[in-house]
Design a protein around this motif. Structure first.
Motif, PDB file in Angstrom:
ATOM      1  N   GLU A  52      49.586  48.717  14.185  1.00 18.41           N
ATOM      2  CA  GLU A  52      50.408  47.662  14.746  1.00 18.41           C
ATOM      3  C   GLU A  52      51.606  47.366  13.869  1.00 18.41           C
ATOM      4  O   GLU A  52      52.654  46.954  14.347  1.00 18.41           O
ATOM      5  CB  GLU A  52      49.565  46.402  14.942  1.00 18.41           C
ATOM      6  N   ASP A  53      51.516  47.553  12.584  1.00 17.20           N
ATOM      7  CA  ASP A  53      52.586  47.236  11.648  1.00 17.20           C
ATOM      8  C   ASP A  53      53.410  48.467  11.276  1.00 17.20           C
ATOM      9  O   ASP A  53      54.135  48.448  10.301  1.00 17.20           O
ATOM     10  CB  ASP A  53      52.007  46.606  10.372  1.00 17.20           C
ATOM     11  N   TYR A  54      53.299  49.520  12.062  1.00 11.87           N
ATOM     12  CA  TYR A  54      54.070  50.723  11.771  1.00 11.87           C
ATOM     13  C   TYR A  54      55.371  50.693  12.565  1.00 11.87           C
ATOM     14  O   TYR A  54      55.369  50.667  13.797  1.00 11.87           O
ATOM     15  CB  TYR A  54      53.269  51.975  12.127  1.00 11.87           C
ATOM     16  N   PHE A  55      56.500  50.677  11.863  1.00 11.84           N
ATOM     17  CA  PHE A  55      57.811  50.646  12.492  1.00 11.84           C
ATOM     18  C   PHE A  55      58.634  51.807  11.938  1.00 11.84           C
ATOM     19  O   PHE A  55      58.971  51.804  10.749  1.00 11.84           O
ATOM     20  CB  PHE A  55      58.510  49.310  12.221  1.00 11.84           C
ATOM     21  N   PRO A  56      58.968  52.789  12.777  1.00  7.19           N
ATOM     22  CA  PRO A  56      59.720  53.966  12.280  1.00  7.19           C
ATOM     23  C   PRO A  56      61.081  53.570  11.713  1.00  7.19           C
ATOM     24  O   PRO A  56      61.743  52.659  12.215  1.00  7.19           O
ATOM     25  CB  PRO A  56      59.874  54.828  13.538  1.00  7.19           C
ATOM     26  N   GLU A  57      61.486  54.280  10.681  1.00  5.21           N
ATOM     27  CA  GLU A  57      62.789  54.027  10.081  1.00  5.21           C
ATOM     28  C   GLU A  57      63.904  54.599  10.964  1.00  5.21           C
ATOM     29  O   GLU A  57      63.711  55.579  11.672  1.00  5.21           O
ATOM     30  CB  GLU A  57      62.872  54.667   8.691  1.00  5.21           C
ATOM     31  N   ALA A  58      65.067  53.964  10.909  1.00  6.72           N
ATOM     32  CA  ALA A  58      66.235  54.453  11.646  1.00  6.72           C
ATOM     33  C   ALA A  58      66.697  55.787  11.063  1.00  6.72           C
ATOM     34  O   ALA A  58      66.540  56.046   9.871  1.00  6.72           O
ATOM     35  CB  ALA A  58      67.354  53.420  11.589  1.00  6.72           C
ATOM     36  N   MET A  59      67.280  56.633  11.915  1.00  6.28           N
ATOM     37  CA  MET A  59      67.757  57.947  11.493  1.00  6.28           C
ATOM     38  C   MET A  59      69.195  58.150  11.979  1.00  6.28           C
ATOM     39  O   MET A  59      69.676  57.423  12.847  1.00  6.28           O
ATOM     40  CB  MET A  59      66.850  59.046  12.048  1.00  6.28           C
ATOM     41  N   ASP A  60      69.849  59.158  11.411  1.00  2.62           N
ATOM     42  CA  ASP A  60      71.217  59.533  11.817  1.00  2.62           C
ATOM     43  C   ASP A  60      72.162  58.334  11.780  1.00  2.62           C
ATOM     44  O   ASP A  60      72.916  58.082  12.732  1.00  2.62           O
ATOM     45  CB  ASP A  60      71.218  60.157  13.224  1.00  2.62           C
ATOM     46  N   VAL A  61      72.122  57.596  10.686  1.00  5.35           N
ATOM     47  CA  VAL A  61      72.975  56.405  10.552  1.00  5.35           C
ATOM     48  C   VAL A  61      74.403  56.857  10.248  1.00  5.35           C
ATOM     49  O   VAL A  61      74.635  57.626   9.311  1.00  5.35           O
ATOM     50  CB  VAL A  61      72.446  55.488   9.435  1.00  5.35           C
ATOM     51  N   GLN A  62      75.362  56.371  11.046  1.00  2.82           N
ATOM     52  CA  GLN A  62      76.757  56.792  10.883  1.00  2.82           C
ATOM     53  C   GLN A  62      77.698  55.613  11.139  1.00  2.82           C
ATOM     54  O   GLN A  62      77.418  54.749  11.970  1.00  2.82           O
ATOM     55  CB  GLN A  62      77.111  57.922  11.860  1.00  2.82           C
ATOM     56  N   TRP A  63      78.821  55.634  10.404  1.00  5.03           N
ATOM     57  CA  TRP A  63      79.921  54.713  10.676  1.00  5.03           C
ATOM     58  C   TRP A  63      80.884  55.414  11.635  1.00  5.03           C
ATOM     59  O   TRP A  63      81.339  56.522  11.376  1.00  5.03           O
ATOM     60  CB  TRP A  63      80.665  54.355   9.393  1.00  5.03           C
ATOM     61  N   VAL A  64      81.209  54.768  12.749  1.00  2.42           N
ATOM     62  CA  VAL A  64      82.199  55.286  13.690  1.00  2.42           C
ATOM     63  C   VAL A  64      83.345  54.276  13.721  1.00  2.42           C
ATOM     64  O   VAL A  64      83.195  53.169  14.217  1.00  2.42           O
ATOM     65  CB  VAL A  64      81.600  55.461  15.099  1.00  2.42           C
ATOM     66  N   SER A  65      84.479  54.682  13.159  1.00  2.00           N
ATOM     67  CA  SER A  65      85.602  53.753  13.005  1.00  2.00           C
ATOM     68  C   SER A  65      86.904  54.427  13.416  1.00  2.00           C
ATOM     69  O   SER A  65      87.274  55.466  12.869  1.00  2.00           O
ATOM     70  CB  SER A  65      85.696  53.271  11.552  1.00  2.00           C
ATOM     71  N   ASN A  66      87.592  53.833  14.401  1.00  2.00           N
ATOM     72  CA  ASN A  66      88.871  54.337  14.875  1.00  2.00           C
ATOM     73  C   ASN A  66      89.872  53.185  14.924  1.00  2.00           C
ATOM     74  O   ASN A  66      89.637  52.188  15.615  1.00  2.00           O
ATOM     75  CB  ASN A  66      88.737  54.955  16.270  1.00  2.00           C
ATOM     76  N   ASN A  67      90.984  53.346  14.206  1.00  4.80           N
ATOM     77  CA  ASN A  67      92.023  52.308  14.151  1.00  4.80           C
ATOM     78  C   ASN A  67      91.425  50.941  13.814  1.00  4.80           C
ATOM     79  O   ASN A  67      91.780  49.922  14.397  1.00  4.80           O
ATOM     80  CB  ASN A  67      92.796  52.240  15.467  1.00  4.80           C
TER      81      ASN A  67
END
Length: 333
Positions: free
Chosen positions: A65-80
């Motif tokens: 119940e307390d198992y929460f998968p970690e986030a993956m493929d974390v990226q900054w997307v920044s335009n102008n």
């Protein structure tokens, strides 16, 4: 209750009654009591085993119940300077929370990115100090209203990000204005807009980069592979010493020299070409080319006339011979 050291119980186990080695040499009452004792001991052992098994299963279930998968493929997307933090996968029975901060400062949260099922978070308005460097964590947390015994939730840390040095600059738009003598072009470049406001006005990239913003221009004759390049600090760029009447094609990109080499050049604009001047045939071709073309046309014309005359003569000769034969056949001998 009879003890395990009871002599009757001992005789039941080993069958030593009157030196007879048999398990059946015992009193019936004592046998009943002894069997009941053994059954009770088995029940007690079974209960202990059941409690232990339940405890193990409960522990496994609680851990699940307390198992929460970690986030993956974390990226900054920044335009102008519009900056969005993205990641995956889509959550099922848990949520994501984004924490960010300037490096060395207290962490903050975007109210729209707390225990959310989305996999992106718009931090444009939070990263207002554009030349600062920021860090961000994506925490995996339980659903709203659900508690957990975890003291610290799993998280994934994004790479450090600075809007001023990392945002991608989009391709600008521009207009081409030709001089009267057609030997010069002026490019009127429009600085790309950002989503940031100051005094109720949208800021352009020039408002942010100021003198650090330059434009790189590449141009060439239409249909030619030879290219020329010019760098300008201004929005209005003049291209001089052009061949009169020729069409030139141009592309433009923002250039930030203070950035690292791979981040200096922005996206290229769409190519635009100046109109080609309409010339008369005498302006387009030299006298020699025109004379040669006229000579070829006259030669072809003479050949056609000659062939026509020859064909006509042959036809006339054939008709004359046919008439003479007919006259000879009709004349009397």
């Amino acid at each position: 209750m009879t003890s395990y050291t009871n002599s009757s119980y001992t005789r039941f186990i080993w069958g030593w009654e009157k030196n007879i080695c048999s398990p059946f040499a015992f009193d019936s009452k004592e046998a009943t009591v002894t069997i009941w004792i053994i059954i009770m001991e088995d029940v007690r052992t079974f209960l202990h085993f059941g409690v232990l098994l339940s405890s193990v299963l409960f522990t496994i279930g609680a851990a699940g119940e307390d198992y929460f998968p970690e986030a993956m493929d974390v990226q900054w997307v920044s335009n102008n300077f519009k900056t969005i933090l993205t990641w995956g996968p889509e959550p099922t029975n848990y949520t994501y929370t984004v924490e960010f901060s300037r490096v060395g400062k207290d962490r903050q949260r975007n109210p729209h990115c707390i225990r959310s099922s989305r996999t992106e978070c718009d931090l444009t308005n939070e990263l207002r100090n554009l030349q600062e460097t920021y860090s961000a964590d994506i925490l995996s947390e339980p659903l709203p209203g659900v508690t957990s015994d975890l003291v610290e939730f799993p998280y994934t840390r994004a790479e450090r990000f600075s809007p001023y040095t990392h945002t991608k600059i989009g391709g600008p738009t521009f207009k081409i204005v030709q001089s009267e003598d057609k030997t010069k072009m002026t490019l009127h470049i429009q600085d790309p807009l950002t989503p940031l406001y100051k005094d109720d006005q949208l800021l352009t990239i020039r408002d942010i980069f100021k003198s650090d913003l330059k434009y790189r221009v590449i141009y060439n004759k239409a249909g030619s592979t030879g290219k020329k390049e010019k760098m300008s600090d201004l929005r209005d760029v003049e291209l001089t010493n052009l061949d009169k009447g020729q069409s030139y094609c141009v592309i433009v990109a923002a250039y930030i020299p203070s950035r690292s080499a791979q981040k200096r050049l922005g996206d290229w604009s769409k190519a635009q070409c100046s109109p080609r001047e309409n010339k008369t045939i005498f302006e387009e071709f030299s006298f020699g080319v025109i004379s040669g073309a006229i000579g070829i046309m006259l030669a072809i014309f003479i050949i056609l006339i000659t062939l026509t005359v020859v064909c006509c003569k042959r036809c006339c000769c054939k008709k004359t011979k046919t008439v003479d034969k007919d006259n000879l056949q009709m004349s009397p001998v």
